[in-house]
Design an enzyme around this catalytic site. Structure first.
Site, PDB file in Angstrom:
ATOM      1  N   GLU A  59       0.837  -1.213   0.000  1.00 43.63           N
ATOM      2  CA  GLU A  59       0.000   0.000   0.000  1.00 43.63           C
ATOM      3  C   GLU A  59       0.867   1.257   0.000  1.00 43.63           C
ATOM      4  O   GLU A  59       2.076   1.204   0.275  1.00 43.63           O
ATOM      5  CB  GLU A  59      -0.928   0.007   1.212  1.00 43.63           C
ATOM      6  CG  GLU A  59      -0.199   0.012   2.543  1.00 43.63           C
ATOM      7  CD  GLU A  59      -1.024   0.636   3.670  1.00 43.63           C
ATOM      8  OE1 GLU A  59      -1.582   1.722   3.465  1.00 43.63           O
ATOM      9  OE2 GLU A  59      -1.067   0.041   4.754  1.00 43.63           O
ATOM     10  N   LYS A 112      -3.711  -2.075  14.892  1.00 42.86           N
ATOM     11  CA  LYS A 112      -3.007  -1.134  15.740  1.00 42.86           C
ATOM     12  C   LYS A 112      -3.636  -1.045  17.115  1.00 42.86           C
ATOM     13  O   LYS A 112      -4.849  -1.015  17.248  1.00 42.86           O
ATOM     14  CB  LYS A 112      -3.013   0.256  15.083  1.00 42.86           C
ATOM     15  CG  LYS A 112      -1.884   0.426  14.109  1.00 42.86           C
ATOM     16  CD  LYS A 112      -2.112   1.606  13.210  1.00 42.86           C
ATOM     17  CE  LYS A 112      -2.827   1.146  11.958  1.00 42.86           C
ATOM     18  NZ  LYS A 112      -3.356   2.203  11.145  1.00 42.86           N
TER      19      LYS A 112
HETATM   20  N1  PSU Z   1      -0.650   1.067   9.141  1.00 41.19           N
HETATM   21  C1  PSU Z   1       0.317   1.934   9.487  1.00 41.19           C
HETATM   22  N2  PSU Z   1       0.172   3.220   9.077  1.00 41.19           N
HETATM   23  C2  PSU Z   1      -0.906   3.641   8.351  1.00 41.19           C
HETATM   24  C3  PSU Z   1      -1.927   2.711   8.017  1.00 41.19           C
HETATM   25  C4  PSU Z   1      -1.752   1.435   8.438  1.00 41.19           C
HETATM   26  O1  PSU Z   1       1.290   1.587  10.140  1.00 41.19           O
HETATM   27  O2  PSU Z   1      -0.984   4.819   7.989  1.00 41.19           O
HETATM   28  C5  PSU Z   1      -3.085   3.165   7.161  1.00 41.19           C
HETATM   29  C6  PSU Z   1      -3.503   2.009   6.226  1.00 41.19           C
HETATM   30  O3  PSU Z   1      -3.486   2.505   4.910  1.00 41.19           O
HETATM   31  C7  PSU Z   1      -4.917   1.675   6.654  1.00 41.19           C
HETATM   32  C8  PSU Z   1      -5.388   3.034   7.110  1.00 41.19           C
HETATM   33  O4  PSU Z   1      -5.684   1.124   5.612  1.00 41.19           O
HETATM   34  O5  PSU Z   1      -4.272   3.533   7.842  1.00 41.19           O
HETATM   35  C9  PSU Z   1      -6.651   2.969   7.941  1.00 41.19           C
HETATM   36  O6  PSU Z   1      -7.192   4.248   8.001  1.00 41.19           O
HETATM   37  P1  PSU Z   1      -8.699   4.459   8.518  1.00 41.19           P
HETATM   38  O7  PSU Z   1      -8.664   4.048   9.964  1.00 41.19           O
HETATM   39  O8  PSU Z   1      -8.975   5.907   8.299  1.00 41.19           O
HETATM   40  O9  PSU Z   1      -9.562   3.547   7.665  1.00 41.19           O
END
Ligand code: PSU
Ligand code: MN
Length: 302
Positions: free
Chosen positions: A25, A159
């Site tokens: 990604e 996370k």
């Molecule tokens: N993992 C990380 N850093 C990030 C992300 C994941 O260590 O920035 C990103 C990924 O792209 C994931 C997104 O899909 O955060 C999720 O964001 P949200 O909670 O807004 O859906």
């Protein structure tokens, strides 16, 4: 109609000769890590996948084109760019149709990887159910994507800034297999254990590949979350992180940080509050996930 996909030379070659490919990604580059560590990590991860005998395909949208594999110049431009859009399922078609540039989240990367015929994807951690979701309704589109798009996502769990029990509940409700690699506990990104039992466990890449193929045989839609614990030497103990995460979340609330900005804000604050230690751990876990994803991509071919 021709798909608006553009493949790097390396990925074109791997597809033509049937070699294993691992999707990556780009939101982790633009919104997940600061420059220049983001660029260094992106290159490191791609190298890790090549060393393991697979081809990396970092995915992003540049000027309305979905790029499957970025050349080094594009990677560098993306890593340094400000105000890049964060594209999830809801934004992808709009960005492509209007010629925008954006980084793909787990959800959008899964969609693009599937369009490109790639079934394995490595990342850091997926988005999930945020704490306080009972009032904010903030649940990442990544969970819904795992329920419908047939791509294996290798992450270090979800996370620890999220509500992990609720995240696992939604995944179960939506029929997403959550398979932890070589341990019984579900990992919590920077820490090896969340204290929650993992729904499923696999001890080698072959078991993971076989499960994914069996879902297709059984006509079960959707992907799989492979939770790969951070290496022991790189982990940050959960009790050290707990107050840091609580402080970062309290600050986000006090400053009315909402929606797409929540995850990037929390990652940045945790980076500052741990004196950079969270980033070192983050890099180590993505590297570890890239290695496992390459093994799974190879196992998918047998
Ligand atoms: N993992 C990380 N850093 C990030 C992300 C994941 O260590 O920035 C990103 C990924 O792209 C994931 C997104 O899909 O955060 C999720 O964001 P949200 O909670 O807004 O859906
Ligand atoms: Mn969200």
């Amino acid at each position: 109609m021709k798909l608006p996909l553009a493949y790097s030379a390396e990925v074109t070659d791997a597809l033509a000769t049937g070699r294993p490919i691992v999707a990556l990604e780009s939101t982790i580059i633009t919104h997940g890590m600061p420059y220049p560590q983001n660029l260094g990590t992106a290159r490191l991860i791609e190298g890790e996948i090549r060393a393991a005998g697979a081809t990396p395909a970092t995915i992003a949208v540049m000027d309305g084109q979905i790029l499957i594999g970025l050349d080094d110049e594009t990677l560098e431009a993306l890593a340094q760019a400000d105000n890049v859009m964060k594209l999830s399922r809801a934004d992808l078609a709009f960005a492509v149709a209007n010629g925008h540039t954006g980084a793909t989240t787990v959800a959008a990367t899964m969609i693009c990887a599937h369009l490109a015929g790639i079934s394995v994807f490595a990342t850091g951690g997926i988005g999930g159910v945020h704490r306080g979701a009972e009032t904010s309704f903030d649940i990442s589109a990544d969970l819904e994507e795992l329920a419908q798009t047939p791509v294996i996502v290798v992450g270090a769990g979800a996370k620890a800034i999220l509500d992990l029990p609720k995240t696992l509940e939604i995944l179960e409700t939506r029929g997403v297999p959550v398979v932890t690699y070589q341990q019984d506990d579900f990992p919590a990104f920077w820490s090896r254990s969340s204290g929650l039992p993992s729904p499923l466990r696999a001890d080698n890449a072959e078991q993971i590949a076989a499960s994914h193929k069996m879902r297709e045989t059984l006509d079960l839609e959707g992907g799989m979350l492979v939770a790969n614990p951070i290496p022991p030497e790189a982990e940050i103990a959960a009790d050290i992180l707990k107050p840091v995460i609580e402080q970062a979340i309290a600050e986000a609330d006090a400053r009315n940080i909402a929606a797409k900005s929540v995850t990037p804000f929390l990652l940045q604050r945790i980076f500052e509050l741990t004196g950079g230690k969270s980033l070192t751990a983050n890099i180590a876990l993505v590297q570890n996930n890239a290695r496992l994803a390459a093994e799974i991509a190879k196992a998918m071919q047998t």
